[in-house]
Design a protein around this motif. Structure first.
Motif, PDB file in Angstrom:
ATOM      1  N   TYR A 144       3.140 -12.350  -4.267  1.00  0.00           N
ATOM      2  CA  TYR A 144       3.560 -12.125  -2.877  1.00  0.00           C
ATOM      3  C   TYR A 144       3.406 -10.662  -2.476  1.00  0.00           C
ATOM      4  O   TYR A 144       3.223 -10.355  -1.303  1.00  0.00           O
ATOM      5  CB  TYR A 144       5.006 -12.570  -2.670  1.00  0.00           C
ATOM      6  N   ILE A 145       3.524  -9.754  -3.443  1.00  0.00           N
ATOM      7  CA  ILE A 145       3.195  -8.350  -3.222  1.00  0.00           C
ATOM      8  C   ILE A 145       2.252  -7.942  -4.352  1.00  0.00           C
ATOM      9  O   ILE A 145       2.217  -8.566  -5.409  1.00  0.00           O
ATOM     10  CB  ILE A 145       4.443  -7.436  -3.195  1.00  0.00           C
ATOM     11  N   GLN A 146       1.507  -6.876  -4.117  1.00  0.00           N
ATOM     12  CA  GLN A 146       0.520  -6.446  -5.114  1.00  0.00           C
ATOM     13  C   GLN A 146       1.025  -5.298  -5.975  1.00  0.00           C
ATOM     14  O   GLN A 146       0.633  -5.162  -7.127  1.00  0.00           O
ATOM     15  CB  GLN A 146      -0.780  -6.029  -4.411  1.00  0.00           C
ATOM     16  N   SER A 147       1.889  -4.474  -5.403  1.00  0.00           N
ATOM     17  CA  SER A 147       2.375  -3.296  -6.120  1.00  0.00           C
ATOM     18  C   SER A 147       3.651  -2.800  -5.458  1.00  0.00           C
ATOM     19  O   SER A 147       3.826  -2.944  -4.237  1.00  0.00           O
ATOM     20  CB  SER A 147       1.315  -2.191  -6.089  1.00  0.00           C
ATOM     21  N   ILE A 148       4.534  -2.199  -6.250  1.00  0.00           N
ATOM     22  CA  ILE A 148       5.747  -1.622  -5.647  1.00  0.00           C
ATOM     23  C   ILE A 148       5.441  -0.280  -4.987  1.00  0.00           C
ATOM     24  O   ILE A 148       6.322   0.310  -4.350  1.00  0.00           O
ATOM     25  CB  ILE A 148       6.886  -1.466  -6.672  1.00  0.00           C
ATOM     26  N   ASP A 149       4.208   0.200  -5.102  1.00  0.00           N
ATOM     27  CA  ASP A 149       3.823   1.421  -4.407  1.00  0.00           C
ATOM     28  C   ASP A 149       3.181   1.130  -3.062  1.00  0.00           C
ATOM     29  O   ASP A 149       2.696   2.051  -2.380  1.00  0.00           O
ATOM     30  CB  ASP A 149       2.881   2.247  -5.283  1.00  0.00           C
ATOM     31  N   GLU A 150       3.180  -0.126  -2.666  1.00  0.00           N
ATOM     32  CA  GLU A 150       2.740  -0.477  -1.316  1.00  0.00           C
ATOM     33  C   GLU A 150       3.780  -0.036  -0.303  1.00  0.00           C
ATOM     34  O   GLU A 150       4.981   0.048  -0.591  1.00  0.00           O
ATOM     35  CB  GLU A 150       2.538  -1.984  -1.197  1.00  0.00           C
ATOM     36  N   SER A 151       3.330   0.201   0.918  1.00  0.00           N
ATOM     37  CA  SER A 151       4.236   0.542   2.005  1.00  0.00           C
ATOM     38  C   SER A 151       5.069  -0.679   2.385  1.00  0.00           C
ATOM     39  O   SER A 151       4.561  -1.805   2.454  1.00  0.00           O
ATOM     40  CB  SER A 151       3.450   1.024   3.227  1.00  0.00           C
ATOM     41  N   VAL A 152       6.347  -0.459   2.628  1.00  0.00           N
ATOM     42  CA  VAL A 152       7.223  -1.543   3.105  1.00  0.00           C
ATOM     43  C   VAL A 152       6.679  -2.090   4.424  1.00  0.00           C
ATOM     44  O   VAL A 152       6.784  -3.284   4.711  1.00  0.00           O
ATOM     45  CB  VAL A 152       8.672  -1.028   3.267  1.00  0.00           C
ATOM     46  N   ASN A 163       7.146   5.690  12.258  1.00  0.00           N
ATOM     47  CA  ASN A 163       7.304   6.892  11.445  1.00  0.00           C
ATOM     48  C   ASN A 163       7.908   6.573  10.081  1.00  0.00           C
ATOM     49  O   ASN A 163       8.408   7.461   9.392  1.00  0.00           O
ATOM     50  CB  ASN A 163       8.157   7.925  12.174  1.00  0.00           C
ATOM     51  N   LYS A 164       7.842   5.290   9.672  1.00  0.00           N
ATOM     52  CA  LYS A 164       8.405   4.873   8.391  1.00  0.00           C
ATOM     53  C   LYS A 164       7.360   4.248   7.467  1.00  0.00           C
ATOM     54  O   LYS A 164       7.705   3.637   6.458  1.00  0.00           O
ATOM     55  CB  LYS A 164       9.559   3.885   8.638  1.00  0.00           C
ATOM     56  N   THR A 165       6.099   4.426   7.790  1.00  0.00           N
ATOM     57  CA  THR A 165       5.046   3.802   6.989  1.00  0.00           C
ATOM     58  C   THR A 165       4.883   4.452   5.610  1.00  0.00           C
ATOM     59  O   THR A 165       4.214   3.893   4.741  1.00  0.00           O
ATOM     60  CB  THR A 165       3.695   3.858   7.721  1.00  0.00           C
ATOM     61  N   ASN A 166       5.480   5.633   5.418  1.00  0.00           N
ATOM     62  CA  ASN A 166       5.376   6.300   4.107  1.00  0.00           C
ATOM     63  C   ASN A 166       6.484   5.883   3.142  1.00  0.00           C
ATOM     64  O   ASN A 166       6.556   6.384   2.023  1.00  0.00           O
ATOM     65  CB  ASN A 166       5.386   7.817   4.271  1.00  0.00           C
ATOM     66  N   ILE A 167       7.347   4.952   3.555  1.00  0.00           N
ATOM     67  CA  ILE A 167       8.400   4.444   2.672  1.00  0.00           C
ATOM     68  C   ILE A 167       7.829   3.273   1.873  1.00  0.00           C
ATOM     69  O   ILE A 167       7.346   2.294   2.446  1.00  0.00           O
ATOM     70  CB  ILE A 167       9.627   3.984   3.471  1.00  0.00           C
ATOM     71  N   THR A 168       7.866   3.385   0.553  1.00  0.00           N
ATOM     72  CA  THR A 168       7.321   2.340  -0.300  1.00  0.00           C
ATOM     73  C   THR A 168       8.432   1.450  -0.860  1.00  0.00           C
ATOM     74  O   THR A 168       9.621   1.784  -0.795  1.00  0.00           O
ATOM     75  CB  THR A 168       6.544   2.945  -1.485  1.00  0.00           C
ATOM     76  N   ILE A 169       8.015   0.344  -1.446  1.00  0.00           N
ATOM     77  CA  ILE A 169       8.961  -0.559  -2.104  1.00  0.00           C
ATOM     78  C   ILE A 169       9.660   0.180  -3.243  1.00  0.00           C
ATOM     79  O   ILE A 169      10.861   0.032  -3.454  1.00  0.00           O
ATOM     80  CB  ILE A 169       8.236  -1.815  -2.617  1.00  0.00           C
ATOM     81  N   ARG A 170       8.924   1.007  -3.963  1.00  0.00           N
ATOM     82  CA  ARG A 170       9.504   1.792  -5.053  1.00  0.00           C
ATOM     83  C   ARG A 170      10.624   2.701  -4.546  1.00  0.00           C
ATOM     84  O   ARG A 170      11.659   2.848  -5.191  1.00  0.00           O
ATOM     85  CB  ARG A 170       8.424   2.628  -5.741  1.00  0.00           C
ATOM     86  N   HIS A 171      10.410   3.334  -3.390  1.00  0.00           N
ATOM     87  CA  HIS A 171      11.449   4.208  -2.832  1.00  0.00           C
ATOM     88  C   HIS A 171      12.751   3.439  -2.615  1.00  0.00           C
ATOM     89  O   HIS A 171      13.842   3.935  -2.928  1.00  0.00           O
ATOM     90  CB  HIS A 171      10.975   4.807  -1.512  1.00  0.00           C
ATOM     91  N   LEU A 172      12.646   2.250  -2.075  1.00  0.00           N
ATOM     92  CA  LEU A 172      13.855   1.447  -1.838  1.00  0.00           C
ATOM     93  C   LEU A 172      14.505   1.050  -3.155  1.00  0.00           C
ATOM     94  O   LEU A 172      15.734   1.106  -3.296  1.00  0.00           O
ATOM     95  CB  LEU A 172      13.523   0.208  -1.013  1.00  0.00           C
TER      96      LEU A 172
END
Length: 400
Positions: A144-152, A163-172
């Motif tokens: 369902y996702i490819q990587s936790i470094d993808e943008s949310v 202005n939130k496209t630089n937040i990744t799944i890893r950040h959360l």
């Protein structure tokens, strides 16, 4: 005098809302009434830890209970009875409702207070946050996702071209999303709407950036709630159903429940899961054994190892779970704040300890090297020592 006046006004407002709600009925005033009912009753009791009856509506996450966990008496264990007695006394004087110890796959000690029993439901509070990390592991495995470094923003339309496209799944996952937290507790504030409101999706997604994501650790609810939204959006499956299919039923647990913002709405994934005390031990055993439970893979081993790898923003935090890597006498929830910090009298006596932390000093410590799980539930105690219970048992095991 001013504080007393403000308190009088607040109490009067709460009473007025309660009277109006009881006369009109929350059903007839719809979702607006549901919010006011939550807010007013929480203010009249304990805003941080309401009674079970407050959490309405609840959504069932089905389990598949087959059998109880293995249990032996304390005098059959490797640990001296005096250690159990000391642990029991410590838990009791600090307002605990339960203390459960599992060693090498067997429960070796249980004690309950305040009309609690092994099957009692308890509010997990921030234990719930860890469930997000478990499910993100399955999002990867299921494609369902490819990587936790993808943008949310790749999975949440409201954040596209923002202005939130630089937040990744890893950040959360690492509690470093960088959004600005509000400390306004008035009824219509975004913080209260995220806690008591009937549209927690918009309330969370509308938050604005404050700092560069990935730079500052801040154990705030929005990180976990937005993960929950992402889990539903990317999988197309309701959170409670996905959790049941991937985690809860395979563990052989009894049914659990998630608090939702409104009927058929969004589950609170920042807090507020309810489960039986003994069933939480299943989660602890599974994580401690690298995702295995009863010879079944619940989570890939590699994912569990990623979960308990220190984040860049906090050496004592992984992915939605706390670590005991570096000694801190006062463990803070935000790198910029010292209030509400948790006391540790000494370093943990095991290098591989990790744990869940919930409000009210709910704790579940997991120590793979000793195959040990310690679960404590109960009321808040300002004098709680986070290293006391795990070190008590760890030192006893090292002496054997």
């Amino acid at each position: 005098m001013i504080r007393r006046f403000i308190k009088f006004i607040l109490v009067s407002l709460v009473v007025l809302v309660l009277v109006i709600s009881s006369v009109i009925g929350s059903a007839s005033i719809g979702l607006f009434g549901l919010f006011w009912e939550r807010w007013s009753t929480a203010m009249m009791n304990n805003p941080l830890d309401p009674d079970f009856s407050w959490y309405q509506p609840l959504e069932r996450s089905k389990g598949d209970f087959i059998s109880e966990l293995e249990t032996i008496s304390s005098d059959q264990s490797e640990i001296p009875l005096s250690v159990f007695q000391e642990a029991q006394k410590y838990a009791e004087i600090h307002g605990s409702k339960s203390l459960v110890i599992q060693h090498k796959g067997e429960i070796i000690f249980e004690s309950y207070w305040q009309e609690t029993n092994p099957d009692s439901l308890f509010g997990l509070h921030s234990f719930t946050k860890t469930m997000n990390a478990l499910l993100v592991g399955h999002l990867l495995e299921d494609g369902y996702i490819q990587s936790i470094d993808e943008s949310v923003a790749d999975y949440i339309d409201e954040w596209k071209d923002s202005n939130k496209t630089n937040i990744t799944i890893r950040h959360l996952l690492h509690m470093s999303g960088g959004l600005k937290e509000s400390f306004d507790y008035s009824p219509f504030s975004d913080r209260i709407q995220r806690a008591y409101g009937t549209d927690i999706v918009n309330a969370n997604l509308m938050m604005e950036p404050e700092i560069e994501p990935g730079t500052v650790f801040s154990h705030n609810n929005y990180n976990s709630q937005i993960l929950g939204i992402l889990i539903e959006r990317s999988s197309g499956i309701r959170y409670s159903k996905y959790f049941s299919e991937k985690i809860w039923a395979p563990l052989g647990s009894r049914d659990a429940f998630f608090f939702v913002d409104r009927p058929n709405g969004m589950a609170h994934t920042d807090c507020c899961m309810w489960a039986s005390i003994r069933d939480m031990i299943r989660i602890g055993e599974m994580l401690m054994n690298n995702g295995q439970f009863n010879n079944m893979e619940i989570l890939p081993e590699s994912w569990v190892q990623q979960m308990i790898t220190p984040s860049d923003s906090n050496p004592n935090y992984g992915m939605q779970i706390w670590l005991g890597n570096e000694y801190q006498e006062r463990r803070a929830y935000d790198a910029r704040l010292t209030m509400y910090a948790n006391y540790h009298s000494e370093p943990y006596a095991a290098d591989d300890l990790f744990f869940m932390d919930g409000i009210g000093k709910q704790r579940m410590y997991m120590i793979p090297s000793e195959s040990l799980v310690i679960l404590r539930t109960g009321d808040n105690s300002p004098d709680w020592d986070d290293s006391k219970l795990p070190n008590l048992f760890l030192k006893a095991l090292k002496k054997k």
